[in-house]
Design an enzyme around this catalytic site. Structure first.
Site, PDB file in Angstrom:
ATOM      1  N   HIS A 374     -11.097  80.073  69.826  1.00 28.95           N
ATOM      2  CA  HIS A 374     -11.286  78.653  69.507  1.00 28.95           C
ATOM      3  C   HIS A 374      -9.999  77.842  69.499  1.00 28.95           C
ATOM      4  O   HIS A 374     -10.035  76.666  69.141  1.00 28.95           O
ATOM      5  CB  HIS A 374     -11.934  78.510  68.130  1.00 28.95           C
ATOM      6  N   LYS A 566     -12.726  63.911  61.714  1.00 30.79           N
ATOM      7  CA  LYS A 566     -12.391  65.289  62.100  1.00 30.79           C
ATOM      8  C   LYS A 566     -11.384  65.818  61.090  1.00 30.79           C
ATOM      9  O   LYS A 566     -10.929  65.074  60.221  1.00 30.79           O
ATOM     10  CB  LYS A 566     -11.829  65.346  63.510  1.00 30.79           C
ATOM     11  N   ARG A 567     -11.040  67.061  61.209  1.00 28.80           N
ATOM     12  CA  ARG A 567      -9.989  67.624  60.356  1.00 28.80           C
ATOM     13  C   ARG A 567      -8.676  66.866  60.588  1.00 28.80           C
ATOM     14  O   ARG A 567      -8.397  66.409  61.694  1.00 28.80           O
ATOM     15  CB  ARG A 567      -9.833  69.111  60.697  1.00 28.80           C
ATOM     16  N   LYS A 572      -4.486  66.291  66.414  1.00 29.11           N
ATOM     17  CA  LYS A 572      -5.617  65.364  66.565  1.00 29.11           C
ATOM     18  C   LYS A 572      -5.156  63.907  66.528  1.00 29.11           C
ATOM     19  O   LYS A 572      -5.914  63.000  66.870  1.00 29.11           O
ATOM     20  CB  LYS A 572      -6.670  65.640  65.497  1.00 29.11           C
ATOM     21  N   THR A 674     -16.537  69.018  69.015  1.00 29.61           N
ATOM     22  CA  THR A 674     -17.983  68.795  69.027  1.00 29.61           C
ATOM     23  C   THR A 674     -18.331  67.442  68.429  1.00 29.61           C
ATOM     24  O   THR A 674     -19.403  66.910  68.679  1.00 29.61           O
ATOM     25  CB  THR A 674     -18.732  69.896  68.252  1.00 29.61           C
ATOM     26  N   LYS A 678     -21.405  64.668  69.369  1.00 28.58           N
ATOM     27  CA  LYS A 678     -22.317  64.057  68.390  1.00 28.58           C
ATOM     28  C   LYS A 678     -22.256  62.535  68.473  1.00 28.58           C
ATOM     29  O   LYS A 678     -23.291  61.854  68.451  1.00 28.58           O
ATOM     30  CB  LYS A 678     -21.947  64.519  66.973  1.00 28.58           C
TER      31      LYS A 678
END
Length: 831
Positions: A374, A566-567, A572, A674, A678
Site C-alpha cells: 500500500h 484524508k489523513r 498529501k 479512495t 468516493k
C-alpha cells in the site's frame, strides 16, 4: 456424521428464516420486543439510544439467520475460503449499511417513524466502529462488503481494539487526542465466541533438544501466554443471502488473579499479569516513538496473526487431513506488511508442530499467502530490529534467518558475484543495528504481490522492488482499489438515489455500478442537470448546518465547497492548499480578486500523535482560518473550516456536499487513494496530480471533466536527479514568497511569532521533499481554471454528472472479483 449434524441444524431453522425481507409491522414488533425483553425497558421511558439499540438488534436478528445459513453451507461443502488479515478495519456505523444490504431499510425507517421517532436522531446514536486510521482500514471494510455481495466465502481477521485511533479535539487550534471509547457501552453488532478462543505464546528462549535416536529439534521454552477471545461482526452482502463475518481478537490474560499476592496485600502485583495481557488489544497504533511502544506494536501484530492462523488451521483440520492441500482450502491475503509475521508463524507450526519437512512446508506457505503493498514511502515499509525480534519471538527470528539463507543461495546463483543485489534483496538489512525488512519477507513468501493502482504497481516494479521483479517474473500484478457503492452512494446520498429512480436508472446499480453510465444520456436535459445540482445544493445546506453546530461558523451553501479530507501527512500536501488560501486572502484584501468565486475550504484530517510537523500544519490551518473567518473585509467570499474528529460518519456528510475534490499528493507518493473515488462518485470534480488512482480517474472521466496540474512522476525524478532547489521557486514567485512569509511572520500567532518555523524549514532549508514549492504556481493556475468553470453553471453540472456516471470501474466489487479470479482462484458459493 458431520453432514448429518449440519442437516439437523438446517432443519431446526424455520422456513423463510433466511429471507431478509421484513414488513414495517414485523420490524416494529421486533423493535418493541427487544426494547421490552432484551433491554427491559418501556417505550415511554426509552431514550433515543435505547431505540437505536432495539432497532439494531431487530436488524441483527435478520442478519444472523442468513449468517447461520451461510456458515452451514460453507462448512457442509468444505469450500475454499479467502482469509483477509488486516490490522485495521474502519467500519464506521453499521445500522444503515446493514439495513440497505439485507433489504429492510424502508421497512425499518417506516417502523421507527410510526413509533413516533425521528429516524436520523435514532441513527445518530451509533458510535463509529473506528478500528482503523484511514484509507487502509476503510478499504478493508469495503472489501468485506464486496466479498459478501459477490457470494465469495471469506473471513476477515483483525484486533478488537478497546479504543480506536483517537478522538480529535482542537484546543486553541491545536490537535488534542482523547481516547475513542467506541465500545464503552457495548455494541449490538458483535457476537462473542469464547468456544473458539486461542492461547498463544511469545517471549521465552529456544533450546535444542535430542530424541532417543540422536535427532535434534528446537523447542521454544519459558514463554509467556495470552488468550485471544474472538468477537464476530456479521458482514451482510447486498441483495444476496451470503453473510460472512469479521473475527476480531480481544486479548486476555491466561492468569486472571494471583490470590497469594492479593492476600499479602500487594494488590497491584496481584493483577499485573491480567493487565499486561489485556494491554495488547487496548489501543489501535500505540505510539511507537519509544522502545515500549515498538515492542507492544510487534506483540499486537503477532497476537492477531497467531490467533487467526490457529483458527484457520482448526477449521481446516475439521474437514481435511492432508496438509499439502491447505493452499487449496485457504487463501490468505496480507493487507500491507502488518500481518507479514503470519508467514513465519505458519512456517513454525508446520515445521515444529506438524513435523513436515522444510521443502513441503515452504511449498505450502508460498502457495497460501499473497501480499498487497500500500505504499512507496520507505518510512511506511515496516522494519523491526533483530534485537527486539530476538526478545519477543526468538523462534521466529531463527526461521527468518533460515528463510533468508535459503533465498540468498538462490540469489547468488541468479546473480553470481553481485553482493550489491544480495544486500538489496536480503530480508536482513545490515548496519549498526540489524533490521528485519517485513516487505521483503512478504514478497519472498507470497505467490502474488499487488499494488493498488496502475501507476503504483508500475512503480513497485521499477522503483521499489526492481530486482525482485526480475527474480520473480509475473509475481507482481495490479489491483486498482475500489469503494463500495452501497456505503458511499446508496447509504450517504439519498437525494441522488431518489433522482436515479425518477429518471429510470436500473435499480440494481448498487451491485452493477456501470449502470450509472445511463446518466450520460441526460447531458442535454436541462431539467435533469438542474435537479442533479439541486440535490448537491441540498447536501451543502445539510453540511452547512453541521459546520455551524461543530464550528460555530456560518457558510454559504451557494459558495464552491472545496474539500480536502484524508489523513494529515506532508505528502498529501494540505499545506499546499494552505498556501493557496493565503494567496486568495491576500488578493481579496488588496482588491486584485474582487470577482473571486466564493469558496469554503473544508478540511478533515487527523495527524498521528507523534507526527509533530503534521500537527503543526493542522495548527497553521486553524490559526489562518480563525483570522479569515472573522475578517469582514472578505465579504463572505472566503471561509476556512477544519471539522474536528474526522471519521467515516463525518465523511458521509461531507462527500455528498463537495464541489471540488482535492487530491494533490506529490506524484509517485500516493499509492491509490479512495477518497478521490468516493468524492467523484457523488458528483465532485477532482483537482489533482498525476498520482495514484487519479491517473485512472482521468482515463474514465476524460480530460475535460477533471483538473490536472503539476509535476508527473518522471519530472519529480528528474528534479531530484538534477538537484532540487526550493529557494529558487520561493525567490522567483512573488505570491509564493508573500504567502509563506506572511504565514511565518507571527501575524496569525501574535503570541508566538515562531509557531510555524518548522513548516518554513521543511519547505526551504529542509529541501521541500514533497515539492510543494515546485507545484505551487501550477496549482494556483489550475485553481483559476476551477473558478472559471464553476461560474459556468451548465458546464459544471455536466462535469459533476459525468464524474458520477463514469465511476463504474471504481466499485470494490470489480476489485474483489479481480482478486478472486487472478490471485485467489476463489469461486463464488451462493447460499
Amino acid at each position: 456424521m458431520r453432514r448429518q449434524a449440519m442437516s439437523l441444524v438446517t432443519d431446526l431453522i424455520p422456513d423463510g428464516a433466511f429471507h431478509g425481507v421484513a414488513s414495517r409491522q414485523s420490524m416494529k414488533e421486533s423493535i418493541l420486543h427487544h426494547l421490552r425483553y432484551t433491554m427491559v425497558n418501556l417505550p415511554q421511558q426509552a431514550t433515543p439510544r435505547d431505540w437505536w439499540l432495539a432497532l439494531s438488534l431487530a436488524i441483527r436478528d435478520r442478519i444472523t439467520d442468513d449468517m447461520s445459513a451461510t456458515q452451514i453451507a460453507h462448512n457442509r461443502d468444505n469450500v475454499r475460503r479467502v482469509y483477509y488479515l488486516s490490522m485495521e478495519y474502519l467500519m464506521g456505523r453499521m445500522l444503515i449499511n446493514n439495513a440497505h444490504n439485507i433489504g429492510v431499510y424502508d421497512a425499518a425507517k417506516q417502523a421507527i417513524e410510526e413509533l413516533g421517532l425521528d429516524w436520523e436522531q435514532v441513527c445518530d446514536e451509533e458510535m463509529d466502529m473506528g478500528l482503523g486510521n484511514g484509507g487502509l482500514g476503510r478499504l478493508a471494510a469495503c472489501f468485506l462488503d464486496s466479498l459478501a455481495t459477490l457470494d465469495l466465502p471469506a473471513i476477515g481477521y483483525g484486533i478488537y481494539y478497546e479504543f480506536g485511533l483517537f478522538k480529535q479535539e482542537f484546543l486553541h487550534g491545536r490537535q488534542v487526542e482523547h481516547p475513542d471509547t467506541w465500545i464503552k457501552y457495548g455494541t449490538p453488532w458483535d457476537i462473542i465466541r469464547p468456544e473458539y478462543s486461542q492461547t498463544i505464546q511469545y517471549y521465552g528462549r529456544v533450546e535444542t533438544v535430542y530424541d532417543n535416536a540422536g535427532n535434534s529439534r528446537p523447542v521454544w521454552l519459558d514463554t509467556r501466554s495470552v488468550m485471544g477471545v474472538p468477537f464476530d461482526i456479521p458482514v451482510a452482502g447486498y441483495g444476496t443471502k451470503t453473510v460472512n463475518f469479521l473475527r476480531l481478537w480481544s486479548s486476555h490474560s491466561t492468569e486472571d488473579f494471583d490470590l497469594e499476592e492479593f492476600n499479602k496485600g500487594d494488590y497491584v502485583e496481584a493483577v499485573r499479569s491480567k493487565a499486561m495481557g489485556e494491554t495488547i488489544s487496548k489501543v489501535l497504533y500505540p505510539n511507537d516513538q519509544n522502545a515500549n511502544g515498538k515492542e507492544l506494536r510487534l506483540v499486537q501484530q503477532y497476537f492477531f496473526v497467531a490467533c487467526s492462523l490457529a483458527d484457520i488451521l482448526r477449521r481446516f483440520e475439521k474437514m481435511n487431513s492432508d496438509w499439502t492441500t491447505l493452499p487449496e482450502k485457504a487463501a490468505i491475503q496480507l493487507n500491507d506488511t502488518h500481518p507479514a509475521i503470519a508467514i513465519v508463524e505458519l512456517t513454525r507450526i508446520l515445521l515444529d508442530d506438524k513435523h513436515l519437512s522444510w521443502d513441503t512446508t515452504w511449498d505450502i506457505v508460498t502457495r497460501t499467502f499473497a501480499y498487497t503493498n500500500h505504499t512507496l514511502l520507505p518510512e511506511a515499509l515496516e522494519k523491526w530490529s533483530v534485537g527486539l525480534f530476538e526478545k519477543v519471538l526468538p523462534r521466529h527470528l531463527q526461521l527468518i534467518y533460515e528463510i533468508n539463507h535459503r533465498f540468498m543461495g538462490k540469489v547468488v546463483q541468479h546473480w553470481p558475484g553481485r553482493d550489491d543485489i544480495c544486500r538489496a534483496l536480503s530480508i536482513i538489512e545490515e548496519g549498526d543495528h540489524k533490521m528485519i525488512r517485513m516487505a521483503h519477507l512478504a514478497v519472498i513468501a507470497s505467490h502474488k504481490v499487488n499494488g493498488v493502482a496502475e501507476l503504483h504497481s508500475q512503480l513497485l516494479k521499477s522503483e521499489l522492488f526492481p530486482y525482485f521483479d526480475q527474480f520473480y517474473p509475473g509475481k507482481f500484478t495490479n489491483k486498482t482499489n475500489g469503494i463500495t457503492p452501497r456505503r458511499w452512494l446508496l447509504g450517504c446520498n439519498p437525494g441522488l438515489v431518489q433522482l436515479f429512480e425518477q429518471y429510470g436508472i436500473d435499480r440494481d446499480w448498487p451491485k452493477n455500478l456501470e449502470r450509472l453510465r445511463k446518466l450520460e444520456s441526460f447531458m442535454d436535459d436541462e431539467a435533469f442537470l438542474d435537479a442533479f445540482m439541486t440535490v448537491k445544493h441540498q447536501n451543502k445546506v445539510h453540511l452547512a448546518k453541521i459546520i455551524k453546530k461543530e464550528c460555530g461558523i456560518d457558510v454559504d451553501p451557494f459558495a464552491l465547497f472545496d474539500v480536502q479530507i484524508k489523513r494529515l501527512h506532508e505528502y498529501k500536501r494540505q499545506h499546499l492548499t494552505l498556501l493557496n488560501i493565503l494567496t486568495l486572502y491576500h488578493r481579496l484584501l488588496n482588491g486584485s480578486d474582487i470577482d473571486m468565486v466564493p469558496r469554503v475550504f473544508i478540511f478533515g484530517a487527523k495527524a498521528a500523535p507523534g507526527y509533530a510537523l503534521a500537527k503543526n500544519i493542522i495548527y497553521a490551518i486553524n490559526r489562518v482560518a480563525n483570522v479569515i473567518n472573522n475578517d469582514p473585509r472578505t465579504k463572505g467570499k472566503l471561509k476556512v473550516i477544519f471539522l474536528p474528529n474526522y471519521r467515516v460518519t463525518l465523511a458521509s456528510h461531507i462527500i455528498p456536499a463537495a464541489d471540488l475534490s482535492e487530491q494533490i499528493s506529490t506524484a509517485g507518493k500516493e499509492a491509490s487513494g479512495t477518497g478521490n473515488m468516493k468524492l467523484a462518485l457523488n458528483g465532485a470534480v477532482t483537482i489533482g496530480t498525476m498520482d495514484g488512482a487519479n491517473v485512472e480517474i482521468l482515463e474514465e472521466v476524460g480530460p475535460d471533466n477533471i483538473f490536472i496540474f503539476g509535476l508527473n512522476v518522471d519530472q519529480v525524478r528528474a528534479l531530484d536527479s538534477q538537484g532540487y532547489h526550493p529557494y529558487q521557486y520561493y525567490q522567483q514567485d512573488e505570491e509564493l514568497k508573500g504567502a509563506l512569509d506572511w504565514l511565518c511572520s507571527g501575524h496569525f500567532t501574535p503570541n508566538d511569532p515562531h509557531a510555524f518555523d518548522d513548516i518554513r524549514h521543511s519547505l526551504l532549508a529542509g529541501g521541500d521533499p514533497y515539492k510543494v514549492m515546485a507545484d505551487y504556481r501550477a496549482y494556483m493556475d489550475c485553481q483559476q481554471q476551477v473558478s472559471d468553470a464553476y461560474q459556468d453553471k451548465t458546464r459544471w453540472a455536466r462535469m459533476a454528472v459525468l464524474n458520477t456516471a463514469r465511476m463504474g470501474k471504481f466499485s470494490s466489487d470489480r476489485t474483489i472479483q479481480e482478486y478472486a479470479d487472478e490471485i485467489w482462484q476463489l469461486p463464488a458459493h451462493p447460499v
